[in-house]
Every structure is written in structure tokens, then in C-alpha cells.
Design an enzyme around this catalytic site. Structure first.
Site, short mmCIF file in Angstrom:
data_model
loop_
_atom_site.label_atom_id
_atom_site.label_comp_id
_atom_site.label_asym_id
_atom_site.label_seq_id
_atom_site.Cartn_x
_atom_site.Cartn_y
_atom_site.Cartn_z
N GLU A 1 -7.04 20.59 40.77
CA GLU A 1 -7.80 21.20 39.68
C GLU A 1 -8.58 20.07 39.01
O GLU A 1 -7.99 19.08 38.58
CB GLU A 1 -6.88 21.82 38.63
CG GLU A 1 -6.09 23.02 39.05
CD GLU A 1 -5.23 23.51 37.90
OE1 GLU A 1 -5.52 23.17 36.74
OE2 GLU A 1 -4.26 24.22 38.17
N ASP B 1 -5.21 23.27 25.59
CA ASP B 1 -4.76 21.96 26.02
C ASP B 1 -4.01 21.25 24.91
O ASP B 1 -4.43 21.23 23.75
CB ASP B 1 -5.95 21.10 26.45
CG ASP B 1 -6.57 21.59 27.74
OD1 ASP B 1 -5.80 22.06 28.60
OD2 ASP B 1 -7.79 21.50 27.90
#
Length: 264
Positions: free
Chosen positions: A48, A59
Site C-alpha cells: 500500500e 491515521d
């Protein structure tokens, strides 16, 4: 090349697939390419590649720190595509992890076209649900790209079915509710979520958020088709005294995780 290739190879070997994440552009564009290639060489089946974005809502602080560094270094979407091209050349499927806003600004059709031209396999869109936009899925289908959406422990069975119907390549199951980051334990809800997801689709189901060592990878590999690790790799780069040491560290982690998915 669809990410299903990586899962088929892993299944043929009687194990789960290992997917590793790093943001493009940290500590530099070339530096991220070097680290990602080292991960592939050490046993990561697919990668990824994060597209740096200024508002990474899911995140945690580790990934945010690296993303901020990439943005400060001037990393652009064109740079991300260059990283994809370099990593895809290794033969490992390369998917972009991106929030919807950067793709929307670039243009869904244009991004799908350029990602496919770079050899990319698809896109994981953590903040985009299949019913929230009518441009991305048709653009991705036109260029043969995987569309990977997320399911969570809070997802209803109806929502899971709707999401998996729109997925191509694999389904991303988040093991816990919350932001990314390594954890001492993978969420207890993950196994149940995988079972609920598999009841709606024949696509591989990969579990991510919190995986940091081979033992955790082995635990997940017992019930999932794939194991995703991100923050653990990013932390190795952030904490290294220099880039060479960071690359060696992410390669060592990849080897540990690769061992884990082989002891399911």
C-alpha cells in the site's frame, strides 16, 4: 495486475498474504521507493503506497508524522505515481491508499487513467463509501483497477454486503474502531468481522490496523486471507538513526511478519 494475484499465490502456499504500507515521499521519494522494495524483497506480497494528505483523519500520530514529512518535502501526486511505477516493476501488486479529497481534486477519471498507466493495481479509499460518490467506481472499472473499501466492527450486515459488492481485489477489514497505530493486541472483534464479511463475498478479506509483529500476524492469518501492517513499518523509518538503518529495519520487520503469516 489485480491484488488478487497476491492472495492466490498465498492461498496456493497455504498461508495468508502480507500487505505492507508506507507513505510515498518519506523520507524522500527515492527513499520511499528503496524502503518499499526492501519490504517486497523481505516477503511482503503486496504494498500500500500512501498518498500524503494534509487531513489524514484515520491515521494515528506515527503515520501522521511521516505524512507531514512527505508533504513538507514537497511530495506531489505525480511523485506518488512515480513510486507506484517503481514498486510495481518488482512484480508485487501496488495499491494506493488515499483519502477521497486528493483523488477528487485530481479527477477520478484522470487518476484512474494515470494509476493504471503507472502499473498500479487499485486504490484503498478509507474515507469513501461505495454509495457516497458516483464517479470513482466507474473510472476504476474502466481501467481495470481494484476498488478496496473498508468494513468495520460497527458495520451492519446490510452495510457489509453493500460494501463488498463494490469491492474488487480484496476487502479491507479494520480490526478495531479508531485511528491507525500499533497495538499490543489485535481487536477481538476482527475474527467475527471477517466471518461476517466472508458470508457476503468470495473476495479475499484482509485485516489491518494494529499489526506490529509476527505473532500478531500469525494470529490474524488463522482466520483472514491477508494481514496488513502499516504503522509498524512507518515507525521503523521514523526511529532509525539514518535511512540505511531504516531500510534494514523495515526489511527485518517484513521478514518477521512474513514468518507470521506462514504459521497460520
Amino acid at each position: 495486475m489485480s491484488t488478487t494475484v497476491a492472495f492466490e499465490k498465498a492461498r496456493a502456499e497455504g498461508r495468508a498474504a502480507l500487505i505492507g504500507y508506507l507513505p510515498a515521499g518519506y523520507p524522500s521519494v527515492d527513499g520511499s521507493v528503496t524502503a518499499l522494495k526492501a519490504m517486497v524483497e523481505a516477503g511482503v506480497d503486496a504494498v500500500e503506497i500512501g498518498l500524503p494528505y494534509s487531513d489524514p483523519v484515520i491515521d494515528g500520530p506515527t503515520v501522521q508524522a511521516a505524512v507531514e514529512g512527505a508533504l513538507k518535502a514537497g511530495t506531489t501526486t505525480a511523485d506518488v505515481l512515480r513510486v507506484v511505477e517503481a514498486v510495481a516493476a518488482t512484480g508485487a501488486p501496488a495499491v494506493v491508499m488515499s483519502y477521497w479529497n486528493p483523488l477528487q481534486r485530481y479527477g477520478a477519471a484522470a487518476f484512474a487513467r494515470d494509476l493504471a498507466a503507472a502499473g498500479g493495481s487499485g486504490v484503498i479509499t478509507p474515507d469513501l463509501t461505495p454509495d457516497a460518490d458516483d464517479t470513482w467506481i466507474p473510472a476504476a472499472r474502466e481501467h481495470g483497477l481494484d476498488t478496496v473499501f473498508l468494513v468495520a466492527p460497527s458495520s451492519t450486515d446490510q452495510r457489509i454486503a453493500m460494501t463488498t459488492a463494490a469491492c474488487r481485489g480484496f476487502v479491507y477489514a479494520t480490526s478495531v474502531m479508531g485511528v491507525t497505530g500499533t497495538r499490543d493486541q489485535v481487536g477481538d472483534a476482527a475474527a467475527g468481522l471477517v466471518a461476517r464479511t466472508k458470508a457476503t463475498t468470495d473476495l479475499p478479506v484482509a485485516v489491518g490496523l494494529g499489526v506490529s509483529n509476527g505473532a500478531q500476524a500469525a494470529e490474524i492469518a488463522a482466520y483472514a486471507d491477508g494481514v496488513v501492517a502499516g504503522s509498524a513499518f512507518v515507525r521503523r523509518l521514523l526511529e532509525a538513526p539514518d535511512h540505511a538503518a531504516g531500510v534494514a529495519s523495515v526489511a527485518a520487520l517484513a521478514a518477521d511478519l512474513a514468518g507470521g503469516v506462514r504459521t497460520r
